[in-house]
Scaffold this active site. Structure first.
Site, short mmCIF file in Angstrom:
data_model
loop_
_atom_site.label_atom_id
_atom_site.label_comp_id
_atom_site.label_asym_id
_atom_site.label_seq_id
_atom_site.Cartn_x
_atom_site.Cartn_y
_atom_site.Cartn_z
N ALA A 115 0.77 -1.25 0.11
CA ALA A 115 0.00 0.11 -0.02
C ALA A 115 0.80 1.35 0.09
O ALA A 115 0.36 2.50 0.15
CB ALA A 115 -0.86 -0.09 1.27
N ASN A 171 0.59 -4.47 7.16
CA ASN A 171 1.71 -5.26 6.30
C ASN A 171 2.86 -4.03 5.83
O ASN A 171 3.89 -4.35 5.64
CB ASN A 171 1.14 -5.65 5.03
CG ASN A 171 0.49 -6.88 5.47
OD1 ASN A 171 1.03 -8.17 5.57
ND2 ASN A 171 -1.00 -6.80 5.61
N HIS A 200 -1.05 6.47 4.67
CA HIS A 200 0.38 6.19 5.53
C HIS A 200 1.47 7.24 4.91
O HIS A 200 1.42 7.60 3.63
CB HIS A 200 0.84 4.92 4.54
CG HIS A 200 -0.03 3.57 4.66
ND1 HIS A 200 -0.17 3.07 6.17
CD2 HIS A 200 -0.75 3.08 3.99
CE1 HIS A 200 -0.94 2.10 6.07
NE2 HIS A 200 -1.38 2.03 4.81
N1 LIG Z 1 1.40 -6.67 1.48
C1 LIG Z 1 0.65 -5.75 1.57
O1 LIG Z 1 0.63 -4.44 1.49
C2 LIG Z 1 -0.85 -6.23 2.03
C3 LIG Z 1 -1.89 -5.46 2.13
C4 LIG Z 1 -3.18 -5.71 2.30
C5 LIG Z 1 -3.36 -7.25 2.86
N2 LIG Z 1 -2.33 -7.97 2.92
C6 LIG Z 1 -2.32 -9.21 3.35
O2 LIG Z 1 -2.57 -10.11 2.46
C7 LIG Z 1 -3.21 -11.39 2.76
C8 LIG Z 1 -4.85 -11.25 2.00
O3 LIG Z 1 -5.55 -10.31 2.24
P1 LIG Z 1 -6.99 -10.13 1.65
O4 LIG Z 1 -7.47 -8.59 2.16
O5 LIG Z 1 -7.28 -10.79 0.29
O6 LIG Z 1 -7.71 -11.17 2.94
P2 LIG Z 1 -9.09 -11.79 2.61
O7 LIG Z 1 -9.36 -12.16 4.00
O8 LIG Z 1 -10.06 -11.02 1.96
O9 LIG Z 1 -8.84 -13.26 2.04
C9 LIG Z 1 -7.93 -14.21 2.54
C10 LIG Z 1 -8.25 -15.54 1.85
O10 LIG Z 1 -7.29 -16.51 2.28
C11 LIG Z 1 -7.81 -17.61 2.46
N3 LIG Z 1 -7.20 -18.28 3.57
C12 LIG Z 1 -6.70 -18.04 4.89
N4 LIG Z 1 -5.90 -18.88 5.38
C13 LIG Z 1 -5.51 -19.72 4.42
C14 LIG Z 1 -4.84 -21.02 4.50
N5 LIG Z 1 -3.94 -21.14 5.51
N6 LIG Z 1 -4.77 -21.80 3.21
C15 LIG Z 1 -5.46 -21.12 2.07
N7 LIG Z 1 -6.46 -20.20 2.13
C16 LIG Z 1 -6.49 -19.51 3.21
C17 LIG Z 1 -9.25 -17.17 3.35
O11 LIG Z 1 -10.30 -18.13 3.35
C18 LIG Z 1 -9.93 -15.79 2.31
O12 LIG Z 1 -10.54 -16.37 1.50
C19 LIG Z 1 -3.66 -11.07 4.28
O13 LIG Z 1 -2.41 -11.85 5.18
C20 LIG Z 1 -3.39 -9.49 4.51
O14 LIG Z 1 -2.92 -9.23 5.73
C21 LIG Z 1 -0.93 -7.63 2.46
#
Ligand SMILES: NC(=O)c1ccc[n+]([C@@H]2O[C@H](COP(=O)([O-])OP(=O)(O)OC[C@H]3O[C@@H](n4cnc5c(N)ncnc54)[C@H](O)[C@@H]3O)[C@@H](O)[C@H]2O)c1
Length: 246
Positions: A115, A171, A200
């Site tokens: 982000a 993150n 941010h």
């Molecule tokens: N790098 C970044 O800047 C950034 C920004 C936002 C979110 N994220 C991270 O990315 C990840 C996904 O975010 P999102 O908004 O899509 O979340 P979300 O909750 O919308 O989707 C996550 C999906 O992953 C599935 N899941 C969870 N654990 C699992 C496992 N062990 N095996 C398989 N599937 C699994 C869930 O069922 C869900 O459908 C999160 O960890 C979030 O913190 C990173």
């Protein structure tokens, strides 16, 4: 035949799959996995693009994806990353906080800018010498699962701790911590009912100058904790990696 594996078919996984469907990313087939099979089924159904559902990481690896995108959770990243690397598959990690607790040194692991941006400049400055990095993240209380009518300092501390305490929301802190390590990033998280966007602000004081970067991001409609830019940063990185492979 270029395949992309997506672990986690939530907000980020869905946006990435949609970008693949729109041919923004050079890919011939998606391989989808979610521990909640209904999420993976719903995503496949929504796509007008070849997609295969799998029920485990091992099944995904057997399909020989050119790259896997982890978009699930910190725990998923910790569980799956060693197995993905053992299979010598490239991987984009979204749940960056997981890497703070892991000893991973591999050119196959790719971290998107998430982000925020300007990490090239911040990394360069860190090589010369960082004096101070301060990240101030301001979010609507709903994005932090809080209720408050007034602006409130929710957290103040170092980035590693912020990423562990707010694994879904911070993150950005983990990305900055990995960029400037061993220098420390000071983090403030503010719940502000007046803002609708996740903002941010990054201030850097380094040996030869100052930087001030500000990002004001719409939250993803499917998940307020996630900024749309985070998913787009993964899409941009995926595009670059796949284009370099061909
Ligand atoms: N790098 C970044 O800047 C950034 C920004 C936002 C979110 N994220 C991270 O990315 C990840 C996904 O975010 P999102 O908004 O899509 O979340 P979300 O909750 O919308 O989707 C996550 C999906 O992953 C599935 N899941 C969870 N654990 C699992 C496992 N062990 N095996 C398989 N599937 C699994 C869930 O069922 C869900 O459908 C999160 O960890 C979030 O913190 C990173």
């Amino acid at each position: 035949m270029k395949k992309v594996g997506i672990i986690g078919c939530g907000a980020i996984g869905t946006l990435i799959a949609t970008a693949v469907e729109k041919r923004i990313v050079p890919c011939d087939e998606l391989v989808l996995y979610d521990c909640n099979i209904e999420k993976a089924k719903a995503l496949k159904k929504s796509l007008n693009f070849p997609a295969t559902l799998v029920e485990s990481l091992e099944e995904m690896i057997k399909r020989k994806p050119a790259i896997i995108v982890e978009a699930a959770s910190q725990q998923a990243a910790k569980d799956y990353l060693p197995r993905i690397l053992a299979a010598k598959v490239e991987v984009i990690v979204m749940s960056v906080g997981a890497l703070l607790d892991m000893d991973v040194e591999s050119s196959k692991v790719h971290i998107p800018s998430g982000a925020i941006g300007g990490l090239d400049a911040i990394f360069s400055a860190s090589l010369a010498g960082i004096e101070e990095v301060v990240l101030t993240s301001r979010k609507n209380p709903k994005a932090l699962e809080l209720v408050t009518r007034e602006e409130k300092l929710v957290y103040e501390g170092v980035a590693e701790d912020a990423a562990r305490r707010f694994p879904r929301e911070m993150n950005v802190a983990a990305i900055l911590a990995l960029t400037v390590k061993p220098a420390k990033v000071r983090v403030m998280i503010i719940a502000d009912p007046k803002v609708t966007r996740n903002t941010h602000e990054i201030k850097v004081r380094w040996k030869h100058g100052d930087m001030l970067l500000k990002f004001s991001n719409d939250p993803h409609p499917q998940n307020r904790k996630t900024s749309a830019l985070a998913a787009w940063s993964a899409i941009g990185l995926l595009k670059r990696i796949l284009e370099n492979q061909s």
